[in-house]
Design a protein around this motif. Sequence first.
Motif, mmCIF file in Angstrom:
data_model
loop_
_atom_site.group_PDB
_atom_site.id
_atom_site.type_symbol
_atom_site.label_atom_id
_atom_site.label_comp_id
_atom_site.label_asym_id
_atom_site.label_seq_id
_atom_site.Cartn_x
_atom_site.Cartn_y
_atom_site.Cartn_z
ATOM 1 N N TRP A 171 3.052 -17.801 78.475
ATOM 2 C CA TRP A 171 3.020 -16.474 79.092
ATOM 3 C C TRP A 171 1.910 -16.363 80.138
ATOM 4 O O TRP A 171 1.635 -15.285 80.637
ATOM 5 N N ASP A 172 1.274 -17.484 80.473
ATOM 6 C CA ASP A 172 0.247 -17.464 81.511
ATOM 7 C C ASP A 172 0.856 -17.088 82.860
ATOM 8 O O ASP A 172 1.985 -17.469 83.160
ATOM 9 N N ALA A 229 9.152 -7.373 80.123
ATOM 10 C CA ALA A 229 9.576 -8.769 80.209
ATOM 11 C C ALA A 229 10.796 -8.967 79.326
ATOM 12 O O ALA A 229 10.913 -8.356 78.248
ATOM 13 N N HIS A 230 11.712 -9.823 79.780
ATOM 14 C CA HIS A 230 12.970 -10.078 79.087
ATOM 15 C C HIS A 230 13.191 -11.583 78.975
ATOM 16 O O HIS A 230 12.745 -12.350 79.832
ATOM 17 N N THR A 231 13.893 -11.993 77.947
ATOM 18 C CA THR A 231 14.192 -13.414 77.743
ATOM 19 C C THR A 231 15.703 -13.632 77.781
ATOM 20 O O THR A 231 16.487 -12.676 77.795
ATOM 21 N N ASP A 232 16.098 -14.909 77.765
ATOM 22 C CA ASP A 232 17.516 -15.191 77.586
ATOM 23 C C ASP A 232 17.841 -15.188 76.101
ATOM 24 O O ASP A 232 16.983 -14.886 75.264
ATOM 25 N N ARG A 243 4.186 -10.806 74.940
ATOM 26 C CA ARG A 243 3.017 -11.497 75.479
ATOM 27 C C ARG A 243 3.104 -11.633 76.994
ATOM 28 O O ARG A 243 2.102 -11.496 77.704
ATOM 29 N N ARG A 244 4.304 -11.878 77.509
ATOM 30 C CA ARG A 244 4.464 -12.011 78.955
ATOM 31 C C ARG A 244 4.260 -10.675 79.662
ATOM 32 O O ARG A 244 3.632 -10.617 80.723
ATOM 33 N N ALA A 245 4.771 -9.604 79.084
ATOM 34 C CA ALA A 245 4.582 -8.285 79.685
ATOM 35 C C ALA A 245 3.101 -7.907 79.691
ATOM 36 O O ALA A 245 2.582 -7.376 80.678
ATOM 37 N N GLN A 246 2.409 -8.200 78.589
ATOM 38 C CA GLN A 246 0.986 -7.879 78.514
ATOM 39 C C GLN A 246 0.182 -8.726 79.489
ATOM 40 O O GLN A 246 -0.785 -8.246 80.099
ATOM 41 N N ALA A 247 0.580 -9.988 79.676
ATOM 42 C CA ALA A 247 -0.111 -10.844 80.643
ATOM 43 C C ALA A 247 0.013 -10.278 82.051
ATOM 44 O O ALA A 247 -0.945 -10.312 82.834
ATOM 45 N N ALA A 248 1.192 -9.749 82.381
ATOM 46 C CA ALA A 248 1.391 -9.137 83.700
ATOM 47 C C ALA A 248 0.509 -7.901 83.863
ATOM 48 O O ALA A 248 -0.118 -7.698 84.917
ATOM 49 N N THR A 295 1.914 0.318 81.237
ATOM 50 C CA THR A 295 2.367 0.089 79.870
ATOM 51 C C THR A 295 3.090 -1.254 79.833
ATOM 52 O O THR A 295 3.893 -1.551 80.712
ATOM 53 N N ALA A 296 2.793 -2.059 78.822
ATOM 54 C CA ALA A 296 3.473 -3.344 78.644
ATOM 55 C C ALA A 296 4.546 -3.201 77.574
ATOM 56 O O ALA A 296 4.300 -2.640 76.504
ATOM 57 N N ARG A 297 5.730 -3.717 77.863
ATOM 58 C CA ARG A 297 6.829 -3.621 76.890
ATOM 59 C C ARG A 297 7.676 -4.895 76.946
ATOM 60 O O ARG A 297 8.134 -5.290 78.009
ATOM 61 N N GLY A 298 7.845 -5.519 75.801
ATOM 62 C CA GLY A 298 8.713 -6.685 75.700
ATOM 63 C C GLY A 298 10.026 -6.310 75.052
ATOM 64 O O GLY A 298 10.047 -5.616 74.034
#
Length: 220
Positions: A117-118, A146-149, A163-168, A183-186
Motif C-alpha cells: 500500500w506504499d 480504494a478498491h480491489t479486484d 490501508r491503501r486509502a489511508q496511505a493516500a 476521510t479514508a475508506r476501503g
Amino acid sequence: MLQKPVVLAITTVGRFQNDKKRTVQEPLPETRILMARKNTSDSTVFVTDKDAKYFLDARTGNTYVFSGSKLGYLKMESSVQVPATAPDTVQVALIFDKNEIEKAITLDNIYYDLDKWDIRPDAAKELDNLVTLLKNNPRIKIEMSAHTDSRESQQYNQLLSERRAQAAVDYLVSKGIDASRLTARGYGKTRLVNKCATGVQCSEAEHQMNRRTEFTIKKN
C-alpha cells in the motif's frame, strides 16, 4: 541551446461520473484559462472555443502555469514544462473535475505493488494534482476510497483497500492538506465496475479496472 517557438494546443476536458458509475471525460468548451510563464510577470487570459480548444504561442525551455475556472466545475491549476527538444506543436490537456457531491472520480495511474500500500512515485504525481485541486478549492471535503479486484478473500481485500486509502490520505496530509477535510475508506471488492466477480474469468486489464482509487466530494 536557443529557445525556439512552439505552439501550445490547449484542450479543456471535463471529468465526471456518468449514470453507469464510470468516470468519463468529455470536451469542455468555452472555459476561461489564465496562463502565466513561471518566474515572470508574463500572463494572458483566454477562453477555449466551442470545440474546447485554443492555440497559444510559446517557447521551449519555459514552464507555463494554467489556472482555470468553469461554472459547475472545480477550479484547477496545472503546469507544463516545454522541453528544449519539444516538437513544433505541444498538446496540453487541462482536466476539470465536476463539482458534484457524492459522485466518485477515479484517479488515473494510482497503482500499488502486489500486496502493498506504499505510495509509489508514479502514484505520487497523480496525488500531487489532487493536492493542487484541494488547495484551489479550500471549502471542499473529500473521501479517498480504494478498491480491489475480486481475487483473494473478502477479509484480505477489505484490509488491503483500507490501508491503501489511508496511505493516500496520509500523503495528502504530508503535502499540507488539513486532515479534517479528508476521510479514508476501503471498499475491498464490494464495488466492482464490471463482470469480474469471484470465479469469473477475466483479463488482467479487466481486473485492473476494479483496482482503483477514487475521491468523492462530501461537502463544498
